[in-house]
Enzyme design. Structure first.
Site, short mmCIF file in Angstrom:
data_model
loop_
_atom_site.label_atom_id
_atom_site.label_comp_id
_atom_site.label_asym_id
_atom_site.label_seq_id
_atom_site.Cartn_x
_atom_site.Cartn_y
_atom_site.Cartn_z
CD GLU A 413 -13.04 35.09 -11.53
OE1 GLU A 413 -11.90 35.22 -11.09
OE2 GLU A 413 -13.91 35.98 -11.45
C1 LIG Z 1 -22.70 31.46 -12.92
C2 LIG Z 1 -21.54 31.55 -13.86
C3 LIG Z 1 -20.96 32.78 -14.12
C4 LIG Z 1 -19.91 32.88 -15.04
N1 LIG Z 1 -19.37 34.12 -15.34
C5 LIG Z 1 -18.45 34.23 -16.34
C6 LIG Z 1 -18.01 35.51 -16.79
O1 LIG Z 1 -18.40 36.55 -16.25
N2 LIG Z 1 -17.13 35.56 -17.82
C7 LIG Z 1 -16.66 34.43 -18.44
O2 LIG Z 1 -15.88 34.55 -19.39
N3 LIG Z 1 -17.04 33.19 -18.02
C8 LIG Z 1 -17.94 33.07 -16.99
N4 LIG Z 1 -18.36 31.83 -16.58
C9 LIG Z 1 -17.81 30.64 -17.21
C10 LIG Z 1 -16.88 29.84 -16.31
O3 LIG Z 1 -15.67 30.49 -16.17
C11 LIG Z 1 -16.77 28.43 -16.95
O4 LIG Z 1 -17.98 27.77 -16.64
C12 LIG Z 1 -15.58 27.67 -16.44
O5 LIG Z 1 -14.39 28.21 -16.97
C13 LIG Z 1 -15.64 26.18 -16.85
O6 LIG Z 1 -15.90 26.03 -18.20
P1 LIG Z 1 -17.10 25.05 -18.65
O7 LIG Z 1 -18.31 25.41 -17.86
O8 LIG Z 1 -17.20 25.11 -20.12
O9 LIG Z 1 -16.67 23.62 -18.19
P2 LIG Z 1 -15.72 22.53 -18.97
O10 LIG Z 1 -14.55 23.21 -19.56
O11 LIG Z 1 -16.61 21.74 -19.84
O12 LIG Z 1 -15.24 21.67 -17.76
C14 LIG Z 1 -16.15 20.85 -17.00
C15 LIG Z 1 -15.37 20.17 -15.90
O13 LIG Z 1 -14.43 19.29 -16.47
C16 LIG Z 1 -13.27 19.22 -15.68
N5 LIG Z 1 -12.12 19.59 -16.48
C17 LIG Z 1 -12.06 20.40 -17.56
N6 LIG Z 1 -10.81 20.48 -18.03
C18 LIG Z 1 -10.05 19.70 -17.26
C19 LIG Z 1 -8.67 19.35 -17.23
N7 LIG Z 1 -7.78 19.88 -18.07
N8 LIG Z 1 -8.24 18.50 -16.27
C20 LIG Z 1 -9.10 17.99 -15.37
N9 LIG Z 1 -10.40 18.27 -15.34
C21 LIG Z 1 -10.88 19.12 -16.27
C22 LIG Z 1 -13.48 20.17 -14.49
O14 LIG Z 1 -13.98 19.45 -13.39
C23 LIG Z 1 -14.57 21.10 -15.01
O15 LIG Z 1 -15.35 21.63 -13.94
C24 LIG Z 1 -19.40 31.71 -15.65
C25 LIG Z 1 -19.97 30.46 -15.36
C26 LIG Z 1 -21.04 30.37 -14.48
C27 LIG Z 1 -21.64 29.02 -14.22
#
Ligand SMILES: Cc1cc2nc3c(=O)[nH]c(=O)nc-3n(C[C@H](O)[C@H](O)[C@H](O)COP(=O)(O)OP(=O)(O)OC[C@H]3O[C@@H](n4cnc5c(N)ncnc54)[C@H](O)[C@@H]3O)c2cc1C
Length: 593
Positions: A413
């Site tokens: 989130e």
């Molecule tokens: C168990 C689980 C349940 C989930 N449930 C849902 C759901 O119900 N619905 C839904 O839509 N999504 C869901 N998600 C998705 C979740 O919201 C995303 O994993 C989250 O938004 C991060 O996106 P990403 O995993 O692609 O990480 P990325 O966008 O690849 O980011 C990885 C890391 O990079 C860093 N980062 C990224 N951007 C920046 C920035 N601008 N500045 C500084 N640091 C940055 C942060 O440390 C981040 O943790 C779920 C994820 C998990 C693991």
């Protein structure tokens, strides 16, 4: 204009349209960034109205009894599944539609009352609390907030009793933190009656068990070559809906079904659009405001469990012929846990009340709550783990599960990094615009501009000479209130200084943003603690309880929070940012900045 700059300008314009459209009342957090203490939103400490409190107490009693008898968090974790009987039971006790209006079969609870239910589940099982959040806080939220009466009548009754389940599908491979980069496509049919959806979603909680999914997809905007995101209700019985992976094996919250799905030419009637066409991102951000609030409640519940476990162990386990609780380094942990749990609850309650009281814009507060409570919970679990020593490492105690479960909180989130930047940048926009007004007028004076610049200058100057009043009722809290007022004044000064010093490049200076957001979060947390403590003292006084009441945890929280604020603000001037960035650039093979 180079490509990077053009992309930056597009992002700024998008954020402006998305976040700052229309006049907005000054909320608490935005007030902080302007050097004001907008007391009306945070004092007196909010209370659930008596009529609803009775209903909530009944619901809580029912929920507790149900969870005591039927919820087995160990088995849920081991089997990586929440049994259907548990889901049915949660539906029966009203948890799956607690904030849904009574006319659609819900309980009609406020967000504050809902948070109490989620806190209770959070004390026991994170899989279950995340499942409820995915269904109720975000899965059906767009329908609740943006659905027409007809849509609500059609979809809600089965969703609020658990007969059907909801999910919220935003994330894709290319749209994680960068949520605006949704690639799933929704093309209107020639007659405009339907949309054809194509694309994939991943990491979606409840994807494979939901009967109704709120799906974000990109639609062409009529009359322009632009596209924008729109929210659709999609059901898995629509031809072309394919679950690619029902339950992605994972580390924590293993009971939740996190899945991937694809849509291949899925025909969705236009009646399934939620909210205005092209406003899906706004819909998604508003939905997530609710999710972040119940996140706070779930983390509070889990923190209380850790505190209880830590107290039990510290008072019973003996080493060196003493209980662990007799050692100062253990005391330090227990005291900090108690202080943080108190603050987490206060912050959740006040944030939820902002929603209930109709503040238009609470996005900074919900982001602060999410970052603060998820970070504190991580520390709290770690402290409890440490107090239990080797025994915490084994699966017969809940701490190893809690540790695994809690790790997602800082990522889901909105990752805490993204939200930290968001807090600082959205908060600084108000004073930043005032400075821009002054600067533009100095560069190109005109009669119209001078008037606006005069007002902007007066606001900036006014905030920088006035220490805001923090109006507590209890005499004993006045010294803390005065300190808080002074820190808000210092914070405003620091924000102004950062804006004047760095100007537009501050948009990229995340280390500066982190300190500003960190100070803002602690100012908000301290305010919530002070407000709660004030209300408790006044309540005790009204009830003739004149003896000393124990406020040591709240008192400790305020002292530690004030110290952190001073450290954040001090770090704006005294830091190792240059060396840090140079080392990182060297390691990452990037040019030196
Ligand atoms: C168990 C689980 C349940 C989930 N449930 C849902 C759901 O119900 N619905 C839904 O839509 N999504 C869901 N998600 C998705 C979740 O919201 C995303 O994993 C989250 O938004 C991060 O996106 P990403 O995993 O692609 O990480 P990325 O966008 O690849 O980011 C990885 C890391 O990079 C860093 N980062 C990224 N951007 C920046 C920035 N601008 N500045 C500084 N640091 C940055 C942060 O440390 C981040 O943790 C779920 C994820 C998990 C693991």
């Amino acid at each position: 204009m180079n490509k990077v700059e053009a992309q930056r300008q597009r992002e700024i314009q998008q954020a402006e349209e998305l976040l700052f459209a229309g006049p907005q009342a000054l909320g608490f957090a935005k007030g902080l960034f302007q050097g004001h203490f907008v007391a009306d939103w945070v004092m007196p400490y909010p209370r659930i109205p008596a009529a609803q409190q009775a209903e909530l107490d009944k619901s809580l009693a029912e929920l507790r009894q149900f969870l005591d008898e039927h919820l087995d968090p160990v088995e849920i974790d081991r089997q990586a599944d929440i049994p259907r009987e548990v889901i049915d039971g949660l539906g029966r006790v009203g948890v799956l539609g607690a904030t849904t209006p009574v006319e659609y079969g819900g309980r009609g609870f406020t967000q504050m009352a809902n948070c109490k239910l989620l806190e209770e589940i959070g004390t026991r099982c994170a899989s279950t609390s995340v499942f409820v959040n995915a269904h109720h806080s975000i899965g059906i939220r767009a329908l609740l907030l943006f659905g027409t009466h007809g849509q609500k009548q059609k979809w809600l009754p089965k969703l609020v009793n658990g007969e059907q389940l909801g999910a919220f599908a935003l994330t894709e491979r290319e749209a994680g933190s960068d949520a605006a980069n949704v690639q799933m496509e929704a093309r209107p049919t020639d007659d405009g009656a339907n949309f054809i959806l194509n694309g994939e979603k991943r990491y979606i909680t409840n994807a494979a068990i939901a009967q109704v999914l709120t799906v974000m997809a990109r639609t062409p905007m009529p009359g322009s070559d632009k596209t924008a995101i729109t929210a659709f209700l999609v059901t898995p019985d629509m031809p072309g809906f394919t679950i690619l992976e029902a339950r992605m094996p994972k580390m924590g919250i293993r009971g939740t079904a996190t899945g991937r799905f694809a849509l291949h030419d899925v025909k969705v009637p236009k009646e399934n659009i939620l909210g205005p066409m092209g406003k899906g991102l706004k819909v998604a951000l508003t939905v997530l405001d609710f999710g972040r609030t119940t996140f706070g409640a779930c983390c509070t519940g889990a923190a209380k469990t850790c505190l209880r476990l830590a107290i039990e162990h510290a008072n019973t386990r003996r080493q060196f012929n003493k209980t662990l609780g007799e050692f100062d380094l253990v005391k330090k942990k227990v005291a900090r846990m108690a202080a943080d749990a108190y603050a987490m609850e206060a912050m959740t309650t006040i944030t939820a009340s902002l929603i209930d009281r109709g503040l238009e814009d609470y996005m900074i507060e919900t982001a602060m709550l999410k970052v603060f409570t998820t970070e504190r919970l991580w520390e709290v679990i770690n402290d409890a783990f440490q107090i239990y020593g080797g025994s915490a490492y084994f699966v017969d105690l809940p701490l190893e599960r809690m540790l695994r479960d809690a790790r997602i909180n800082q990522i889901g989130e909105g990752s805490n990094e993204v939200l930290t930047s968001f807090i600082a940048l959205v908060g600084m926009r108000g004073p930043g615009m005032e400075f821009k007004e002054i600067y533009d007028t100095m560069m190109k004076p005109s009669r119209h501009r001078i008037g606006k610049a005069w007002i902007a200058g007066r606001n900036r100057l006014g905030a920088s000479i006035r220490i805001p009043d923090v109006p507590v009722q209890s005499e004993q809290l006045r010294p803390h209130a005065r300190q808080l007022g002074r820190l808000i004044w210092r914070f405003n000064f620091a924000v102004n200084r950062a804006l004047i010093t760095y100007r537009e490049p501050i948009l990229d200076m995340q280390l500066v943003q982190e300190r500003i957001a960190g100070a803002a979060m602690d100012l908000f947390a301290s305010t919530c603690v002070l407000s709660r403590q004030d209300a408790e003292i006044q309540f005790a006084r009204r009830n003739g309880d004149s003896g000393p009441t124990d406020h040591s945890a709240a008192d400790l929280f305020l002292r530690q929070s004030f110290r952190r604020i001073r450290r954040f603000l001090g770090g704006l001037k005294d830091n190792d940012d240059k060396s840090l960035l140079a080392a990182a650039n060297s390691i990452l093979g990037k040019p030196r900045s």
